[in-house]
Scaffold this motif. Structure first.
Motif, PDB file in Angstrom:
ATOM      1  N   VAL A 181     -12.732  47.254  35.342  1.00  0.00           N
ATOM      2  CA  VAL A 181     -13.323  46.265  34.442  1.00  0.00           C
ATOM      3  C   VAL A 181     -12.261  45.224  34.122  1.00  0.00           C
ATOM      4  O   VAL A 181     -11.068  45.500  34.149  1.00  0.00           O
ATOM      5  CB  VAL A 181     -13.839  46.904  33.131  1.00  0.00           C
ATOM      6  N   MET A 182     -12.721  44.009  33.834  1.00  0.00           N
ATOM      7  CA  MET A 182     -11.819  42.940  33.449  1.00  0.00           C
ATOM      8  C   MET A 182     -11.700  42.945  31.925  1.00  0.00           C
ATOM      9  O   MET A 182     -12.672  42.726  31.216  1.00  0.00           O
ATOM     10  CB  MET A 182     -12.327  41.596  33.956  1.00  0.00           C
ATOM     11  N   GLU A 183     -10.511  43.240  31.463  1.00  0.00           N
ATOM     12  CA  GLU A 183     -10.252  43.376  30.033  1.00  0.00           C
ATOM     13  C   GLU A 183      -9.784  42.044  29.458  1.00  0.00           C
ATOM     14  O   GLU A 183      -8.839  41.443  29.953  1.00  0.00           O
ATOM     15  CB  GLU A 183      -9.168  44.434  29.806  1.00  0.00           C
ATOM     16  N   PRO A 184     -10.443  41.563  28.392  1.00  0.00           N
ATOM     17  CA  PRO A 184      -9.957  40.329  27.773  1.00  0.00           C
ATOM     18  C   PRO A 184      -8.611  40.575  27.094  1.00  0.00           C
ATOM     19  O   PRO A 184      -8.368  41.628  26.521  1.00  0.00           O
ATOM     20  CB  PRO A 184     -11.040  39.987  26.743  1.00  0.00           C
ATOM     21  N   ALA A 185      -7.731  39.605  27.197  1.00  0.00           N
ATOM     22  CA  ALA A 185      -6.417  39.701  26.574  1.00  0.00           C
ATOM     23  C   ALA A 185      -5.970  38.307  26.158  1.00  0.00           C
ATOM     24  O   ALA A 185      -6.365  37.312  26.762  1.00  0.00           O
ATOM     25  CB  ALA A 185      -5.404  40.317  27.541  1.00  0.00           C
ATOM     26  N   ARG A 186      -5.191  38.260  25.101  1.00  0.00           N
ATOM     27  CA  ARG A 186      -4.602  37.005  24.657  1.00  0.00           C
ATOM     28  C   ARG A 186      -3.094  37.204  24.587  1.00  0.00           C
ATOM     29  O   ARG A 186      -2.622  38.269  24.170  1.00  0.00           O
ATOM     30  CB  ARG A 186      -5.171  36.603  23.294  1.00  0.00           C
ATOM     31  N   TYR A 187      -2.347  36.188  25.013  1.00  0.00           N
ATOM     32  CA  TYR A 187      -0.901  36.362  25.068  1.00  0.00           C
ATOM     33  C   TYR A 187      -0.197  35.080  24.638  1.00  0.00           C
ATOM     34  O   TYR A 187      -0.779  33.987  24.599  1.00  0.00           O
ATOM     35  CB  TYR A 187      -0.451  36.784  26.461  1.00  0.00           C
ATOM     36  N   LEU A 188       1.066  35.243  24.331  1.00  0.00           N
ATOM     37  CA  LEU A 188       1.938  34.142  23.913  1.00  0.00           C
ATOM     38  C   LEU A 188       3.305  34.382  24.521  1.00  0.00           C
ATOM     39  O   LEU A 188       3.798  35.508  24.506  1.00  0.00           O
ATOM     40  CB  LEU A 188       2.014  34.103  22.382  1.00  0.00           C
ATOM     41  N   PRO A 194      15.151  26.449  24.703  1.00  0.00           N
ATOM     42  CA  PRO A 194      15.545  25.087  25.087  1.00  0.00           C
ATOM     43  C   PRO A 194      16.324  25.075  26.396  1.00  0.00           C
ATOM     44  O   PRO A 194      17.159  25.941  26.653  1.00  0.00           O
ATOM     45  CB  PRO A 194      16.439  24.645  23.919  1.00  0.00           C
ATOM     46  N   GLY A 195      16.002  24.101  27.250  1.00  0.00           N
ATOM     47  CA  GLY A 195      16.719  23.949  28.505  1.00  0.00           C
ATOM     48  C   GLY A 195      16.215  24.811  29.639  1.00  0.00           C
ATOM     49  O   GLY A 195      16.739  24.732  30.758  1.00  0.00           O
ATOM     50  N   LEU A 196      15.198  25.655  29.377  1.00  0.00           N
ATOM     51  CA  LEU A 196      14.632  26.514  30.419  1.00  0.00           C
ATOM     52  C   LEU A 196      13.165  26.162  30.631  1.00  0.00           C
ATOM     53  O   LEU A 196      12.537  25.554  29.756  1.00  0.00           O
ATOM     54  CB  LEU A 196      14.758  27.990  30.016  1.00  0.00           C
ATOM     55  N   PRO A 197      12.578  26.537  31.777  1.00  0.00           N
ATOM     56  CA  PRO A 197      11.156  26.268  31.997  1.00  0.00           C
ATOM     57  C   PRO A 197      10.301  26.930  30.913  1.00  0.00           C
ATOM     58  O   PRO A 197      10.728  27.913  30.298  1.00  0.00           O
ATOM     59  CB  PRO A 197      10.890  26.891  33.377  1.00  0.00           C
ATOM     60  N   PRO A 198       9.098  26.416  30.649  1.00  0.00           N
ATOM     61  CA  PRO A 198       8.218  27.038  29.657  1.00  0.00           C
ATOM     62  C   PRO A 198       8.005  28.519  29.948  1.00  0.00           C
ATOM     63  O   PRO A 198       7.877  28.932  31.097  1.00  0.00           O
ATOM     64  CB  PRO A 198       6.909  26.248  29.807  1.00  0.00           C
ATOM     65  N   GLY A 199       7.985  29.333  28.884  1.00  0.00           N
ATOM     66  CA  GLY A 199       7.785  30.765  29.049  1.00  0.00           C
ATOM     67  C   GLY A 199       9.004  31.529  29.485  1.00  0.00           C
ATOM     68  O   GLY A 199       8.902  32.696  29.865  1.00  0.00           O
ATOM     69  N   ARG A 200      10.175  30.897  29.410  1.00  0.00           N
ATOM     70  CA  ARG A 200      11.407  31.557  29.813  1.00  0.00           C
ATOM     71  C   ARG A 200      12.398  31.607  28.666  1.00  0.00           C
ATOM     72  O   ARG A 200      12.532  30.670  27.889  1.00  0.00           O
ATOM     73  CB  ARG A 200      12.061  30.782  30.971  1.00  0.00           C
ATOM     74  N   VAL A 201      13.085  32.721  28.554  1.00  0.00           N
ATOM     75  CA  VAL A 201      14.271  32.850  27.715  1.00  0.00           C
ATOM     76  C   VAL A 201      15.392  33.316  28.643  1.00  0.00           C
ATOM     77  O   VAL A 201      15.128  33.682  29.794  1.00  0.00           O
ATOM     78  CB  VAL A 201      14.044  33.848  26.549  1.00  0.00           C
ATOM     79  N   PRO A 202      16.644  33.301  28.216  1.00  0.00           N
ATOM     80  CA  PRO A 202      17.732  33.609  29.163  1.00  0.00           C
ATOM     81  C   PRO A 202      17.589  34.943  29.882  1.00  0.00           C
ATOM     82  O   PRO A 202      17.977  35.066  31.052  1.00  0.00           O
ATOM     83  CB  PRO A 202      18.977  33.583  28.270  1.00  0.00           C
ATOM     84  N   GLU A 203      17.040  35.974  29.204  1.00  0.00           N
ATOM     85  CA  GLU A 203      16.929  37.292  29.821  1.00  0.00           C
ATOM     86  C   GLU A 203      15.661  37.486  30.623  1.00  0.00           C
ATOM     87  O   GLU A 203      15.481  38.519  31.277  1.00  0.00           O
ATOM     88  CB  GLU A 203      17.043  38.398  28.762  1.00  0.00           C
ATOM     89  N   GLY A 204      14.731  36.509  30.613  1.00  0.00           N
ATOM     90  CA  GLY A 204      13.518  36.653  31.398  1.00  0.00           C
ATOM     91  C   GLY A 204      12.296  36.144  30.666  1.00  0.00           C
ATOM     92  O   GLY A 204      12.261  35.008  30.195  1.00  0.00           O
ATOM     93  N   ARG A 205      11.290  36.986  30.570  1.00  0.00           N
ATOM     94  CA  ARG A 205      10.033  36.624  29.911  1.00  0.00           C
ATOM     95  C   ARG A 205       9.826  37.556  28.718  1.00  0.00           C
ATOM     96  O   ARG A 205       9.769  38.777  28.871  1.00  0.00           O
ATOM     97  CB  ARG A 205       8.859  36.763  30.880  1.00  0.00           C
ATOM     98  N   VAL A 206       9.699  36.980  27.528  1.00  0.00           N
ATOM     99  CA  VAL A 206       9.491  37.744  26.307  1.00  0.00           C
ATOM    100  C   VAL A 206       8.301  37.132  25.576  1.00  0.00           C
ATOM    101  O   VAL A 206       8.185  35.901  25.493  1.00  0.00           O
ATOM    102  CB  VAL A 206      10.740  37.714  25.399  1.00  0.00           C
ATOM    103  N   GLY A 207       7.415  37.965  25.074  1.00  0.00           N
ATOM    104  CA  GLY A 207       6.251  37.424  24.385  1.00  0.00           C
ATOM    105  C   GLY A 207       5.478  38.495  23.662  1.00  0.00           C
ATOM    106  O   GLY A 207       5.971  39.601  23.399  1.00  0.00           O
ATOM    107  N   PHE A 208       4.233  38.164  23.335  1.00  0.00           N
ATOM    108  CA  PHE A 208       3.340  39.042  22.597  1.00  0.00           C
ATOM    109  C   PHE A 208       1.986  39.068  23.292  1.00  0.00           C
ATOM    110  O   PHE A 208       1.591  38.090  23.940  1.00  0.00           O
ATOM    111  CB  PHE A 208       3.144  38.534  21.158  1.00  0.00           C
ATOM    112  N   ALA A 209       1.262  40.179  23.166  1.00  0.00           N
ATOM    113  CA  ALA A 209      -0.074  40.292  23.737  1.00  0.00           C
ATOM    114  C   ALA A 209      -0.991  41.008  22.767  1.00  0.00           C
ATOM    115  O   ALA A 209      -0.583  41.930  22.059  1.00  0.00           O
ATOM    116  CB  ALA A 209      -0.036  41.036  25.072  1.00  0.00           C
ATOM    117  N   GLU A 210      -2.235  40.565  22.750  1.00  0.00           N
ATOM    118  CA  GLU A 210      -3.282  41.195  21.934  1.00  0.00           C
ATOM    119  C   GLU A 210      -4.436  41.530  22.863  1.00  0.00           C
ATOM    120  O   GLU A 210      -4.983  40.653  23.521  1.00  0.00           O
ATOM    121  CB  GLU A 210      -3.742  40.227  20.842  1.00  0.00           C
TER     122      GLU A 210
END
Length: 318
Positions: free
Chosen positions: A165-172, A177-193
């Motif tokens: 099944v396709m599960e709905p999800a929301r993420y952030l 600064p100075g890196l592509p969107p969605g990037r921090v120095p160590e990689g990808r960090v965020g939140f999901a609901e």
């Protein structure tokens, strides 16, 4: 200087908007090798899947999952259109014609990010935190001056008793600064609901793993204060709980995980899973000829060299 500091736990952020880790992402060169290795480690791995845009072939990245009842480990590899992973399932993306260019651009940006992670090293590059209220998280981060890309809605495949099944999800995703969107120095960090899913399949693992406990972020000694402050803004004040990010100075990594050396700095060096019976887990690893070592606290771990660049710690659940 040696510093080891725990910095994420349950209900540490304002408004109770954190519930532990949602998932960690292990970025690999080859999905077939990764799924075989994880099964040898005693994990049940879902069949890989990859997106297909209307009128086009495979694109973006392939994903496979090690599911637990509340969280998961994600395996990620850039798709080679001429060689899809064995047993991989295509996921045709249905999108109105007017939205197709925007979606294609998002997939390209994601692929570029994953490829850039692999150029650093094969291993752990993604840490996503679970939240019941991602809008509250977005507002809190904005108020704290933390750059982020806003809340996005997606769907992800989940194996259930009724099939996929396709599960709905929301993420952030947090940005730096100075890196592509969605990037921090160590990689990808965020939140999901995520909306709750009834009866997810594939959560029974031969090694007895029951859930994701935490991950280890290794940074240069001189950067410990800045990174501690940065993660305090992301996640709240230090406090022990169900899941955590452990910040460790590079000079202390060998004390925490003997024999380990950071592939880059900063970098996620390891993650920890809980198991029902650590004696049985260790026996399975030994029977599968998987090398193991002991952490500074005496826990069992598989060195990064034997686990495609990410050390995996196995912890007896309470």
């Amino acid at each position: 200087m040696t510093v080891t500091t725990r910095i994420l736990a349950t209900e540490v952020a304002p408004m109770g908007d954190i519930e532990g880790l949602h998932h960690v992402g292990h970025v690999v060169h080859d999905m077939d090798t990764a799924t075989e290795r994880y099964r040898r480690l005693g994990f049940t791995v879902s069949p890989p899947a990859y997106p297909v845009l209307p009128g086009e072939g495979p694109c973006g990245v392939a994903n496979a999952h090690v599911y637990f009842p509340r969280d998961f480990v994600e395996l990620v590899a850039v798709i080679d259109p001429d060689r899809t992973p064995a047993g991989a399932r295509p996921l045709p993306l249905r999108v109105p014609d007017g939205k197709l260019p925007g979606l294609a651009a998002v997939i390209r940006a994601t692929t570029d990010n994953i490829a850039s992670f692999l150029r650093r090293f094969q291993g752990l590059h993604i840490a996503i935190v679970d939240t019941p209220d991602i809008d509250a998280v977005a507002a809190r981060l904005t108020a704290a001056g933390v750059p982020h890309g806003g809340v996005h809605a997606v769907q992800r495949p989940v194996e259930t008793a009724a099939g996929t099944v396709m599960e709905p999800a929301r993420y952030l995703e947090i940005s730096a600064p100075g890196l592509p969107p969605g990037r921090v120095p160590e990689g990808r960090v965020g939140f999901a609901e995520n909306a709750p899913v009834e009866d997810p399949r594939g959560t029974d693992h031969p090694n007895g793993a029951t859930g994701l406990v935490g991950c280890v972020l290794c940074v240069a000694d001189r950067e410990v204060p800045e990174v501690r402050e940065r993660y305090g803004a992301y996640l709240g004040e230090p406090r022990e709980g169900r899941a955590n990010v452990t910040l460790v100075a590079a000079s202390a990594l060998g004390d925490l995980l003997p024999g380990e050396r950071p592939a880059a700095l900063p970098a996620f060096a390891a993650y920890t899973v809980a198991v029902r019976d650590i004696t049985a887990t260790e026996r399975l690893l030994r029977d599968h000829d998987v090398p193991t070592a002991r952490t500074g606290a005496g826990e069992v771990f598989v060195p990064s060299a034997a686990a495609l660049g990410a050390a995996i710690v196995f912890r007896q659940e309470p």
